[in-house]
Design a protein around this motif. Structure first.
Motif, mmCIF file in Angstrom:
data_model
loop_
_atom_site.group_PDB
_atom_site.id
_atom_site.type_symbol
_atom_site.label_atom_id
_atom_site.label_comp_id
_atom_site.label_asym_id
_atom_site.label_seq_id
_atom_site.Cartn_x
_atom_site.Cartn_y
_atom_site.Cartn_z
ATOM 1 N N TRP A 33 0.656 8.425 -2.203
ATOM 2 C CA TRP A 33 0.688 8.951 -0.827
ATOM 3 C C TRP A 33 1.473 10.350 -0.598
ATOM 4 N N ARG A 148 2.269 -3.969 6.416
ATOM 5 C CA ARG A 148 1.992 -4.292 7.831
ATOM 6 C C ARG A 148 2.805 -4.949 8.341
ATOM 7 N N ALA A 161 0.384 3.719 12.584
ATOM 8 C CA ALA A 161 -0.848 3.085 12.306
ATOM 9 C C ALA A 161 -1.599 4.239 11.258
ATOM 10 N N ASN A 162 -1.351 5.574 11.497
ATOM 11 C CA ASN A 162 -2.024 6.596 10.600
ATOM 12 C C ASN A 162 -1.490 6.541 9.371
ATOM 13 N N GLN A 164 -0.144 4.004 7.893
ATOM 14 C CA GLN A 164 -0.662 2.969 7.140
ATOM 15 C C GLN A 164 -1.743 3.072 6.492
ATOM 16 N N GLU A 165 -2.880 3.739 7.324
ATOM 17 C CA GLU A 165 -3.937 4.228 6.681
ATOM 18 C C GLU A 165 -4.019 5.066 5.634
ATOM 19 N N GLU A 166 -3.071 5.922 5.644
ATOM 20 C CA GLU A 166 -2.719 6.853 4.503
ATOM 21 C C GLU A 166 -2.235 6.216 3.239
ATOM 22 N N ALA A 168 -3.243 2.993 2.534
ATOM 23 C CA ALA A 168 -4.434 2.308 2.194
ATOM 24 C C ALA A 168 -5.542 3.368 1.425
ATOM 25 N N ARG A 169 -5.580 4.566 1.815
ATOM 26 C CA ARG A 169 -6.365 5.566 1.220
ATOM 27 C C ARG A 169 -5.827 5.690 -0.059
ATOM 28 N N GLU A 172 -6.742 3.214 -2.207
ATOM 29 C CA GLU A 172 -8.212 3.253 -2.605
ATOM 30 C C GLU A 172 -8.440 4.417 -3.709
#
Length: 231
Positions: A33, A148, A161-162, A164-166, A168-169, A172
């Motif tokens: 990240w 989370r 929220a963004n 957290q998505e970062e 998650a990516r 991935e």
């Protein structure tokens, strides 16, 4: 940007054995990240002062003693027990990843006397992680689930929220079979020697391997011995 807000430089790749590379991989989501090296104890070439400021501001760690206190908390209780009531399981990955991340930052800040002291702290999570998980996928899922919970109501804020998505990516990317740079693709989850091999106790004055001279995957032995259910 770098993980701790310090300027990044060219990193040298250390010659590490698989076990030490596996320890570093426990903090791979944070490193992926923030941007840093997956292959060296130092995540980037930021100054010791920058690391010290970050440790003080983000962790309340400003000495070797407070570092060891935090490491002790992460390896004995951490957030895993507290978050069990939210998730129905103890998300050990959250504490394991943060411990290794903390150790790497503290080493860079000069709060650990030598490199071996850093590896010894990382080693504490080896058996618990191998007992709790059977794949990087499960490890990543628990890290993200715990994060989370950690953010809590902050997820209603677009910035959180963004973020957290970062993360998650980042997970991935690490799990992507096509990503040859990912430590999770280069290191099998169950491959950190010497923790893999279990041999029978000496018999008749000589050590014997498992039946037929075969060795046994220690992950399986550990799970049987500790009775830890797999995800």
């Amino acid at each position: 940007m770098s993980l701790l807000g310090a300027e990044r430089g060219e990193m040298r790749v250390e010659r590490l054995d698989d076990l030490r590379r596996w320890w570093l991989a426990l903090s791979a989501i944070q490193v992926e990240w923030g941007g840093g090296s997956h292959d060296a104890l130092r995540m980037d070439e930021g100054s010791a002062d920058a690391y010290r400021r970050a440790l003080h501001d983000n962790w309340g760690v400003d000495s070797t003693a407070s570092l060891l206190d935090m490491a002790r908390w992460l390896t004995t209780s951490g957030h895993a027990r507290e978050y069990r009531r939210h998730l129905g399981r103890a998300p050990l990955a959250w504490d394991a990843a943060r411990l290794v991340f903390l150790v790497r930052a503290a080493y860079s800040a000069g709060l650990l006397a030598d490199e071996e002291a850093a590896w010894e702290l990382c080693e504490r999570m080896t058996v618990p992680v191998l007992c709790h998980y059977s794949s990087w996928q499960g490890y990543a899922e628990d890290f993200l689930a715990a994060r989370r919970v950690w953010v809590g109501d902050g997820l209603h804020d677009p910035q959180h929220a963004n973020r957290q998505e970062e993360f998650a990516r980042a997970a991935e990317r690490l799990l992507d079979p096509a990503n040859g740079a990912s430590p999770w693709r280069r290191l099998a989850f169950a491959a950190p020697a010497p923790y893999l091999v279990v041999r029978r106790p000496p018999v008749g004055g000589r050590a014997e391997a498992a039946e037929g001279g075969a060795t046994e995957n220690r992950n399986a032995a550990l799970r049987r011995g500790f009775g830890v259910p797999l995800h």
